[in-house]
Design a protein around this motif. Structure first.
Motif, PDB file in Angstrom:
ATOM      1  N   PHE A  47       0.824  -1.209   0.000  1.00  0.00           N
ATOM      2  CA  PHE A  47       0.000   0.000   0.000  1.00  0.00           C
ATOM      3  C   PHE A  47       0.859   1.260   0.000  1.00  0.00           C
ATOM      4  O   PHE A  47       2.071   1.208   0.190  1.00  0.00           O
ATOM      5  N   GLN A  48       0.159   2.392  -0.157  1.00  0.00           N
ATOM      6  CA  GLN A  48       0.831   3.685  -0.278  1.00  0.00           C
ATOM      7  C   GLN A  48       1.673   4.049   0.948  1.00  0.00           C
ATOM      8  O   GLN A  48       2.815   4.452   0.813  1.00  0.00           O
ATOM      9  N   ASP A  49       1.079   3.915   2.132  1.00  0.00           N
ATOM     10  CA  ASP A  49       1.745   4.410   3.323  1.00  0.00           C
ATOM     11  C   ASP A  49       2.341   3.240   4.109  1.00  0.00           C
ATOM     12  O   ASP A  49       1.618   2.477   4.740  1.00  0.00           O
TER      13      ASP A  49
ATOM     14  N   SER B 296      13.794   5.369   7.619  1.00  0.00           N
ATOM     15  CA  SER B 296      13.249   6.476   6.816  1.00  0.00           C
ATOM     16  C   SER B 296      12.029   5.949   6.049  1.00  0.00           C
ATOM     17  O   SER B 296      11.817   4.718   5.973  1.00  0.00           O
ATOM     18  N   GLY B 297      11.249   6.865   5.443  1.00  0.00           N
ATOM     19  CA  GLY B 297      10.053   6.459   4.687  1.00  0.00           C
ATOM     20  C   GLY B 297      10.389   5.455   3.586  1.00  0.00           C
ATOM     21  O   GLY B 297       9.707   4.444   3.411  1.00  0.00           O
ATOM     22  N   GLY B 298      11.468   5.730   2.856  1.00  0.00           N
ATOM     23  CA  GLY B 298      11.857   4.850   1.747  1.00  0.00           C
ATOM     24  C   GLY B 298      12.276   3.472   2.256  1.00  0.00           C
ATOM     25  O   GLY B 298      11.934   2.444   1.673  1.00  0.00           O
ATOM     26  N   MET B 299      13.018   3.458   3.374  1.00  0.00           N
ATOM     27  CA  MET B 299      13.466   2.175   3.937  1.00  0.00           C
ATOM     28  C   MET B 299      12.266   1.379   4.477  1.00  0.00           C
ATOM     29  O   MET B 299      12.224   0.159   4.382  1.00  0.00           O
ATOM     30  N   ARG B 300      11.305   2.107   5.050  1.00  0.00           N
ATOM     31  CA  ARG B 300      10.091   1.418   5.545  1.00  0.00           C
ATOM     32  C   ARG B 300       9.358   0.746   4.384  1.00  0.00           C
ATOM     33  O   ARG B 300       8.885  -0.364   4.488  1.00  0.00           O
ATOM     34  N   GLN B 301       9.291   1.478   3.232  1.00  0.00           N
ATOM     35  CA  GLN B 301       8.591   0.879   2.099  1.00  0.00           C
ATOM     36  C   GLN B 301       9.358  -0.342   1.595  1.00  0.00           C
ATOM     37  O   GLN B 301       8.759  -1.322   1.160  1.00  0.00           O
ATOM     38  N   ARG B 302      10.671  -0.324   1.714  1.00  0.00           N
ATOM     39  CA  ARG B 302      11.463  -1.504   1.340  1.00  0.00           C
ATOM     40  C   ARG B 302      11.107  -2.686   2.253  1.00  0.00           C
ATOM     41  O   ARG B 302      11.004  -3.825   1.802  1.00  0.00           O
ATOM     42  N   VAL B 303      10.925  -2.384   3.552  1.00  0.00           N
ATOM     43  CA  VAL B 303      10.549  -3.459   4.487  1.00  0.00           C
ATOM     44  C   VAL B 303       9.181  -4.032   4.105  1.00  0.00           C
ATOM     45  O   VAL B 303       8.981  -5.250   4.093  1.00  0.00           O
ATOM     46  N   VAL B 304       8.240  -3.130   3.764  1.00  0.00           N
ATOM     47  CA  VAL B 304       6.902  -3.591   3.382  1.00  0.00           C
ATOM     48  C   VAL B 304       6.993  -4.492   2.144  1.00  0.00           C
ATOM     49  O   VAL B 304       6.341  -5.530   2.064  1.00  0.00           O
ATOM     50  N   ILE B 305       7.844  -4.101   1.201  1.00  0.00           N
ATOM     51  CA  ILE B 305       8.014  -4.923  -0.012  1.00  0.00           C
ATOM     52  C   ILE B 305       8.621  -6.282   0.374  1.00  0.00           C
ATOM     53  O   ILE B 305       8.207  -7.323  -0.140  1.00  0.00           O
ATOM     54  N   ALA B 306       9.571  -6.259   1.325  1.00  0.00           N
ATOM     55  CA  ALA B 306      10.168  -7.531   1.775  1.00  0.00           C
ATOM     56  C   ALA B 306       9.086  -8.440   2.362  1.00  0.00           C
ATOM     57  O   ALA B 306       9.037  -9.636   2.072  1.00  0.00           O
ATOM     58  N   ILE B 307       8.186  -7.860   3.164  1.00  0.00           N
ATOM     59  CA  ILE B 307       7.111  -8.677   3.764  1.00  0.00           C
ATOM     60  C   ILE B 307       6.186  -9.191   2.661  1.00  0.00           C
ATOM     61  O   ILE B 307       5.772 -10.348   2.667  1.00  0.00           O
ATOM     62  N   ALA B 308       5.900  -8.326   1.692  1.00  0.00           N
ATOM     63  CA  ALA B 308       5.013  -8.740   0.586  1.00  0.00           C
ATOM     64  C   ALA B 308       5.626  -9.888  -0.214  1.00  0.00           C
ATOM     65  O   ALA B 308       4.915 -10.729  -0.749  1.00  0.00           O
ATOM     66  N   LEU B 309       6.959  -9.912  -0.263  1.00  0.00           N
ATOM     67  CA  LEU B 309       7.629 -10.963  -1.040  1.00  0.00           C
ATOM     68  C   LEU B 309       7.983 -12.187  -0.194  1.00  0.00           C
ATOM     69  O   LEU B 309       8.537 -13.161  -0.703  1.00  0.00           O
ATOM     70  N   ALA B 310       7.635 -12.117   1.111  1.00  0.00           N
ATOM     71  CA  ALA B 310       8.083 -13.143   2.058  1.00  0.00           C
ATOM     72  C   ALA B 310       7.742 -14.560   1.610  1.00  0.00           C
ATOM     73  O   ALA B 310       8.509 -15.490   1.833  1.00  0.00           O
ATOM     74  N   CYS B 311       6.592 -14.748   1.021  1.00  0.00           N
ATOM     75  CA  CYS B 311       6.181 -16.109   0.652  1.00  0.00           C
ATOM     76  C   CYS B 311       6.249 -16.347  -0.848  1.00  0.00           C
ATOM     77  O   CYS B 311       5.481 -17.162  -1.379  1.00  0.00           O
ATOM     78  N   ASN B 312       7.103 -15.608  -1.513  1.00  0.00           N
ATOM     79  CA  ASN B 312       7.277 -15.753  -2.967  1.00  0.00           C
ATOM     80  C   ASN B 312       5.954 -15.712  -3.727  1.00  0.00           C
ATOM     81  O   ASN B 312       5.607 -16.673  -4.423  1.00  0.00           O
ATOM     82  N   PRO B 313       5.176 -14.636  -3.583  1.00  0.00           N
ATOM     83  CA  PRO B 313       3.891 -14.592  -4.284  1.00  0.00           C
ATOM     84  C   PRO B 313       4.101 -14.560  -5.795  1.00  0.00           C
ATOM     85  O   PRO B 313       5.142 -14.100  -6.265  1.00  0.00           O
TER      86      PRO B 313
ATOM     87  N   ALA C   9       3.750   8.415  -1.256  1.00  0.00           N
ATOM     88  CA  ALA C   9       4.074   9.098   0.004  1.00  0.00           C
ATOM     89  C   ALA C   9       5.557   9.451   0.103  1.00  0.00           C
ATOM     90  O   ALA C   9       5.989  10.003   1.101  1.00  0.00           O
ATOM     91  N   LEU C  10       6.330   9.157  -0.947  1.00  0.00           N
ATOM     92  CA  LEU C  10       7.784   9.329  -0.852  1.00  0.00           C
ATOM     93  C   LEU C  10       8.265  10.478  -1.732  1.00  0.00           C
ATOM     94  O   LEU C  10       7.610  10.827  -2.710  1.00  0.00           O
ATOM     95  N   ASP C  11       9.432  11.042  -1.384  1.00  0.00           N
ATOM     96  CA  ASP C  11       9.912  12.131  -2.239  1.00  0.00           C
ATOM     97  C   ASP C  11      10.485  11.555  -3.544  1.00  0.00           C
ATOM     98  O   ASP C  11      10.718  10.353  -3.659  1.00  0.00           O
ATOM     99  N   VAL C  12      10.703  12.445  -4.521  1.00  0.00           N
ATOM    100  CA  VAL C  12      10.974  12.010  -5.889  1.00  0.00           C
ATOM    101  C   VAL C  12      12.178  11.068  -6.009  1.00  0.00           C
ATOM    102  O   VAL C  12      12.132  10.062  -6.709  1.00  0.00           O
ATOM    103  N   THR C  13      13.280  11.386  -5.303  1.00  0.00           N
ATOM    104  CA  THR C  13      14.476  10.547  -5.417  1.00  0.00           C
ATOM    105  C   THR C  13      14.192   9.151  -4.870  1.00  0.00           C
ATOM    106  O   THR C  13      14.562   8.136  -5.472  1.00  0.00           O
ATOM    107  N   ILE C  14      13.531   9.110  -3.728  1.00  0.00           N
ATOM    108  CA  ILE C  14      13.246   7.809  -3.101  1.00  0.00           C
ATOM    109  C   ILE C  14      12.244   7.037  -3.971  1.00  0.00           C
ATOM    110  O   ILE C  14      12.344   5.822  -4.128  1.00  0.00           O
ATOM    111  N   GLN C  15      11.290   7.773  -4.565  1.00  0.00           N
ATOM    112  CA  GLN C  15      10.326   7.151  -5.491  1.00  0.00           C
ATOM    113  C   GLN C  15      11.064   6.354  -6.553  1.00  0.00           C
ATOM    114  O   GLN C  15      10.774   5.190  -6.808  1.00  0.00           O
ATOM    115  N   ALA C  16      12.043   7.016  -7.166  1.00  0.00           N
ATOM    116  CA  ALA C  16      12.790   6.380  -8.257  1.00  0.00           C
ATOM    117  C   ALA C  16      13.513   5.139  -7.744  1.00  0.00           C
ATOM    118  O   ALA C  16      13.554   4.106  -8.417  1.00  0.00           O
ATOM    119  N   GLN C  17      14.057   5.222  -6.521  1.00  0.00           N
ATOM    120  CA  GLN C  17      14.788   4.068  -5.966  1.00  0.00           C
ATOM    121  C   GLN C  17      13.837   2.889  -5.733  1.00  0.00           C
ATOM    122  O   GLN C  17      14.176   1.740  -6.021  1.00  0.00           O
TER     123      GLN C  17
END
Ligand code: SF4
Length: 346
Positions: free
Chosen positions: A98-100, A158-175, A186-194
């Protein structure tokens, strides 16, 4: 095994509210191919998130009505699944970001433990194995010092690192399918690109099929292979990335492109926003839902909904301008000088 992993056919979703019934999604059709990224683009209220949440069955049961259609995942219609059966699909087969990130993470639990829980929900691994896998996942999504960071709380990221954690959880079971609903808004432009680069990279490594939902066409330029443009609960145009960016046919898509900053555009040239606002879907009139905002509106647009027309095998559009009796019009320059517009030949 078919090429298509997920298929949404003629989906109609409405909500019962105090003000009556809202038809949030109408006749939505799309296929998601294995290993591809499909972007669903549209302004807020266009029905894109409702479509995603319908796939995951995350909409409130009491007030949501799936009036018609099917959602086929690996040849099974998910709409026939019970709540228990859907729990087995969510996270394990289809995952959502999700977004946030703050709303997806538990602020009182260490990040590592949250990833471990995501892993153990669907996989029978020992605690130690799950811990090691969690660390691997945090490394995979680019968390520096992953071993130490396992013991940190979400507010320490940071916000970007948190979103990375969320992605890690989303990928936890190899969906097999990942649905990302405005994952970078919810992220600034540079972090968006990353984060977008990360998702692209992960797709290459894992082969996950991705649906990315966004209001910003710019977000999908380097990611999506196909784009579905949604307006007022309907898909109004679908095509490959090239078809949508180089040969768009729907005036709403033109509007989205005109309002998007271009890489080489002179900054003194103002972007052109789409005039007006999306219609109230609880009170839609006959005809094309974009009629009130469309600079090319004709009489027929107010009276009849346009049929879906194929522009090519992969490109379809719902607009009366496709009718051979419609006047030929010169498309606006939505390219900012970046690329040449092709006009449809009749
Ligand atoms: Fe505009 Fe008519 Fe096409 Fe709708 S059908 S987008 S109002 S030209």
């Amino acid at each position: 095994m078919t090429d298509t992993i997920l298929s949404v056919d003629n989906l109609d979703v409405s909500f019962q509210t105090y003000n009556g019934v809202i038809k949030a999604v109408r006749g939505v059709d799309f296929d998601l191919k294995r290993g591809e990224t499909l972007a669903i683009v549209g302004e807020s209220g266009s029905g894109k998130s409702v479509t995603a949440k319908s796939i995951m069955q995350l909409l409130p049961k009491k007030t949501t009505m799936i009036d018609e259609g099917s959602i086929t995942y690996e040849n099974e219609n998910l709409l026939n699944y019970s709540r228990k059966e859907m729990e087995k699909i969510r996270g394990k087969e289809i995952s959502m970001v999700f977004q946030d990130p703050m709303t997806s993470l538990n602020p009182t639990m260490k990040v590592g433990k949250q990833v471990v829980e995501g892993i153990r929900k669907h996989q029978s691994l020992t605690k130690k194995e799950a811990y090691n896998r969690a660390q691997e996942l945090l490394e995979l999504v680019g968390i520096p010092n992953a071993k130490e960071r396992m013991d940190a709380y979400p507010h320490e990221f940071s916000g970007g690192m948190r979103q990375r954690v969320v992605i890690a959880i989303a990928l936890a079971c190899n969906p097999k399918v990942l649905i990302a609903d405005e994952p970078t808004t919810a992220l600034d432009v540079t972090i968006q690109a990353q984060i977008l680069d990360l998702m692209k990279d992960l797709q290459k490594k894992t082969g996950t099929s991705i649906i990315i939902i966004t209001h910003d066409l710019g977000v999908v330029v380097n990611m999506a292979s196909r784009i579905a443009v949604m307006y007022a609960g309907e898909i109004v145009e679908t095509g490959t990335l090239e078809e949508i960016f180089y040969n768009p046919q729907h005036p709403y898509t033109w509007g989205l492109l005109q309002s998007m900053p271009k890489m080489h555009q002179d900054r003194s040239v103002p972007l052109i926003p789409i005039k007006g606002s999306p219609p109230d879907v609880s009170n839609l009139h006959d005809g094309c839902p974009f009629a009130a905002r469309c600079p090319y509106v004709m009489k027929v647009c107010h009276d009849h909904v346009p049929d879906k027309e194929q522009v090519s095998e992969t490109h379809s559009v719902s607009c009366w301008l496709q009718d051979e009796r419609a006047p030929r019009i010169k498309q606006p320059d939505f390219t900012g000088g970046d690329h040449v517009v092709q006009t449809k030949t009749r």
